[in-house]
Design an enzyme around this catalytic site. Sequence first.
Site, PDB file in Angstrom:
ATOM      1  N   GLY A   1       2.826  -1.187   4.110  1.00 57.04           N
ATOM      2  CA  GLY A   1       3.161  -0.004   3.479  1.00 57.04           C
ATOM      3  C   GLY A   1       4.554   0.617   3.709  1.00 57.04           C
ATOM      4  O   GLY A   1       4.985   0.332   2.175  1.00 57.04           O
ATOM      5  N   GLY A   2       5.397   1.204   4.114  1.00 55.80           N
ATOM      6  CA  GLY A   2       6.195   2.041   4.659  1.00 55.80           C
ATOM      7  C   GLY A   2       7.810   1.102   3.567  1.00 55.80           C
ATOM      8  O   GLY A   2       8.408   1.242   2.894  1.00 55.80           O
TER       9      GLY A   2
ATOM     10  N   SER B   1       4.052  -2.407  10.218  1.00 55.90           N
ATOM     11  CA  SER B   1       5.403  -2.452  10.337  1.00 55.90           C
ATOM     12  C   SER B   1       5.429  -3.169  10.065  1.00 55.90           C
ATOM     13  O   SER B   1       7.176  -3.444  10.578  1.00 55.90           O
ATOM     14  CB  SER B   1       5.544  -1.983  11.620  1.00 55.90           C
ATOM     15  OG  SER B   1       5.273  -0.088  12.066  1.00 55.90           O
TER      16      SER B   1
ATOM     17  N   GLU C   1      -5.197  -4.747  10.575  1.00 54.61           N
ATOM     18  CA  GLU C   1      -4.355  -4.224  11.114  1.00 54.61           C
ATOM     19  C   GLU C   1      -4.441  -3.563  12.450  1.00 54.61           C
ATOM     20  O   GLU C   1      -5.058  -2.216  12.046  1.00 54.61           O
ATOM     21  CB  GLU C   1      -4.422  -3.322   9.418  1.00 54.61           C
ATOM     22  CG  GLU C   1      -3.919  -3.790   8.394  1.00 54.61           C
ATOM     23  CD  GLU C   1      -3.294  -2.512   7.966  1.00 54.61           C
ATOM     24  OE1 GLU C   1      -2.758  -2.957   7.142  1.00 54.61           O
ATOM     25  OE2 GLU C   1      -4.193  -1.422   7.114  1.00 54.61           O
TER      26      GLU C   1
ATOM     27  N   GLY D   1       2.416   2.329  10.171  1.00 53.15           N
ATOM     28  CA  GLY D   1       3.523   3.356  10.558  1.00 53.15           C
ATOM     29  C   GLY D   1       4.397   4.486  11.246  1.00 53.15           C
ATOM     30  O   GLY D   1       5.145   4.758  11.714  1.00 53.15           O
TER      31      GLY D   1
ATOM     32  N   ASN E   1       0.988  -1.266   0.122  1.00 51.53           N
ATOM     33  CA  ASN E   1      -0.042  -0.111   0.097  1.00 51.53           C
ATOM     34  C   ASN E   1       1.035   1.177   0.322  1.00 51.53           C
ATOM     35  O   ASN E   1       1.584   1.994   1.128  1.00 51.53           O
ATOM     36  CB  ASN E   1      -0.623   0.044   1.747  1.00 51.53           C
ATOM     37  CG  ASN E   1      -1.554   1.219   1.160  1.00 51.53           C
ATOM     38  OD1 ASN E   1      -2.006   1.976   1.197  1.00 51.53           O
ATOM     39  ND2 ASN E   1      -2.106   1.667   2.868  1.00 51.53           N
ATOM     40  N   TRP E   2       1.266   1.659  -1.337  1.00 51.49           N
ATOM     41  CA  TRP E   2       1.917   3.197  -1.144  1.00 51.49           C
ATOM     42  C   TRP E   2       1.415   4.619  -0.356  1.00 51.49           C
ATOM     43  O   TRP E   2       2.295   5.151  -0.832  1.00 51.49           O
ATOM     44  CB  TRP E   2       2.496   3.660  -2.487  1.00 51.49           C
ATOM     45  CG  TRP E   2       3.236   2.031  -3.361  1.00 51.49           C
ATOM     46  CD1 TRP E   2       3.762   1.766  -2.598  1.00 51.49           C
ATOM     47  CD2 TRP E   2       3.353   2.452  -4.349  1.00 51.49           C
ATOM     48  NE1 TRP E   2       5.082   0.875  -3.595  1.00 51.49           N
ATOM     49  CE2 TRP E   2       5.243   0.798  -5.086  1.00 51.49           C
ATOM     50  CE3 TRP E   2       3.312   2.684  -5.894  1.00 51.49           C
ATOM     51  CZ2 TRP E   2       5.709   0.696  -5.939  1.00 51.49           C
ATOM     52  CZ3 TRP E   2       3.945   2.826  -7.158  1.00 51.49           C
ATOM     53  CH2 TRP E   2       4.421   2.004  -6.910  1.00 51.49           C
ATOM     54  N   LYS E   3       0.173   4.216  -0.307  1.00 46.31           N
ATOM     55  CA  LYS E   3      -0.440   5.419   0.462  1.00 46.31           C
ATOM     56  C   LYS E   3      -0.211   6.759  -0.837  1.00 46.31           C
ATOM     57  O   LYS E   3      -0.153   6.215  -2.106  1.00 46.31           O
ATOM     58  CB  LYS E   3      -0.043   5.687   1.693  1.00 46.31           C
ATOM     59  CG  LYS E   3      -0.127   4.677   2.377  1.00 46.31           C
ATOM     60  CD  LYS E   3       0.259   4.894   4.237  1.00 46.31           C
ATOM     61  CE  LYS E   3       0.457   3.628   4.454  1.00 46.31           C
ATOM     62  NZ  LYS E   3       0.193   3.880   6.171  1.00 46.31           N
TER      63      LYS E   3
ATOM     64  N   HIS F   1      -9.223   1.318   5.129  1.00 47.23           N
ATOM     65  CA  HIS F   1      -8.138   1.490   5.422  1.00 47.23           C
ATOM     66  C   HIS F   1      -8.360   2.395   6.843  1.00 47.23           C
ATOM     67  O   HIS F   1      -9.304   2.910   6.371  1.00 47.23           O
ATOM     68  CB  HIS F   1      -7.312   1.637   5.013  1.00 47.23           C
ATOM     69  CG  HIS F   1      -5.820   1.768   4.947  1.00 47.23           C
ATOM     70  ND1 HIS F   1      -5.208   2.611   6.100  1.00 47.23           N
ATOM     71  CD2 HIS F   1      -4.653   0.530   4.465  1.00 47.23           C
ATOM     72  CE1 HIS F   1      -3.949   2.340   6.641  1.00 47.23           C
ATOM     73  NE2 HIS F   1      -3.816   1.405   5.812  1.00 47.23           N
TER      74      HIS F   1
ATOM     75  N   GLU G   1      -6.763   5.119   7.768  1.00 46.41           N
ATOM     76  CA  GLU G   1      -6.706   6.099   7.888  1.00 46.41           C
ATOM     77  C   GLU G   1      -7.693   6.725   6.643  1.00 46.41           C
ATOM     78  O   GLU G   1      -8.013   7.796   7.033  1.00 46.41           O
ATOM     79  CB  GLU G   1      -5.170   6.002   6.701  1.00 46.41           C
ATOM     80  CG  GLU G   1      -4.631   5.769   7.689  1.00 46.41           C
ATOM     81  CD  GLU G   1      -2.453   5.458   6.808  1.00 46.41           C
ATOM     82  OE1 GLU G   1      -2.729   5.405   5.207  1.00 46.41           O
ATOM     83  OE2 GLU G   1      -2.073   5.003   7.057  1.00 46.41           O
TER      84      GLU G   1
HETATM   85  C1  PEP Z   1      -0.475   0.049   6.104  1.00 45.20           C
HETATM   86  O1  PEP Z   1      -0.602   1.253   5.106  1.00 45.20           O
HETATM   87  O2  PEP Z   1      -1.818  -0.563   5.887  1.00 45.20           O
HETATM   88  C2  PEP Z   1       0.534  -0.255   6.962  1.00 45.20           C
HETATM   89  C3  PEP Z   1       0.509  -1.936   7.342  1.00 45.20           C
HETATM   90  O3  PEP Z   1       1.956   0.489   6.909  1.00 45.20           O
HETATM   91  P1  PEP Z   1       2.860   0.195   7.995  1.00 45.20           P
HETATM   92  O4  PEP Z   1       3.757  -0.531   6.602  1.00 45.20           O
HETATM   93  O5  PEP Z   1       3.842   1.316   7.194  1.00 45.20           O
HETATM   94  O6  PEP Z   1       3.252   0.411   8.843  1.00 45.20           O
END
Ligand code: PEP
Length: 248
Positions: free
Chosen positions: A229-230, A208, A163, A169, A8-10, A94, A96
């Site tokens: 994500g990251g 993470s 999640e 993040g 997930n590049w957001k 999600h 966010e």
């Molecule tokens: C996400 O955006 O779904 C996520 C899990 O981000 P991160 O891996 O950065 O915690």
Amino acid sequence: MKAFIAANWKMNKTVSEAREFLKTFIPLVKGVSDVDIVIAPPFISLAAASEEMKGSNVQLSSQDVFWEEKGAFTGEVSPQMLLDAGCKHVIVGHSERRQYFHEDDGVVNKKIKAARKAGLDVIFCCGESLQEREAGKTFEVIQREVEKGLVDVGPDHLVVAYEPIWAIGTGKTATPEQAQEAHAFIAGMLAGVYGNKSGIIRIIYGGSVTPDNVDTLMGCKDISGALVGGASLKPDSFSRIVHFKKEK
Ligand code: PEP
């Protein structure tokens, strides 16, 4: 069950950066056949990403969708538009989106149903906040989100992403025990709703995930993949995650 690893590049990467990433990443995962490899770039990069992915083993997802087919909904994107742009999947619910765009369980359910009706596979996210975990409400929250999010939704073409919001993040990963406990709970709930058919639903972990912890997380009994994500923003890091080695 085939593993499912999604990026997930957001709100990261321009169209040219997305192309550049894929030109490097796709050769790194060439030949991987036991993992569904999925990338969700921002809307504006979907068409370009689809072109780059053509003929590869990497699949395209969007990060969101609207529930109407077309019309006066400024700024929104329909399921049909996503399919036409080359998407196979869509992320819905999600945290966010729930937090910053006030999407509640009803909205999440509408989006899932519209996406499924159009033929998109859905990556449905659920998970508790730190406050909810500390108040002992983890399972209550997961149960509500899963029950309400999946009203009138069948088990096909569905991936559930657990999640925990406090792990997204933040660099704070759930321990394998915490993640496994939540995944087992979700698996039990899905079995209650769908019976034997629940076995086809992959439950993936997000929060993470990195090249350093993916092997242990993937070693957990009820974890069938990851939403990243990251650590999905660099080709070598995401490729290492795709090449996980289950560890107990
Ligand atoms: C996400 O955006 O779904 C996520 C899990 O981000 P991160 O891996 O950065 O915690």
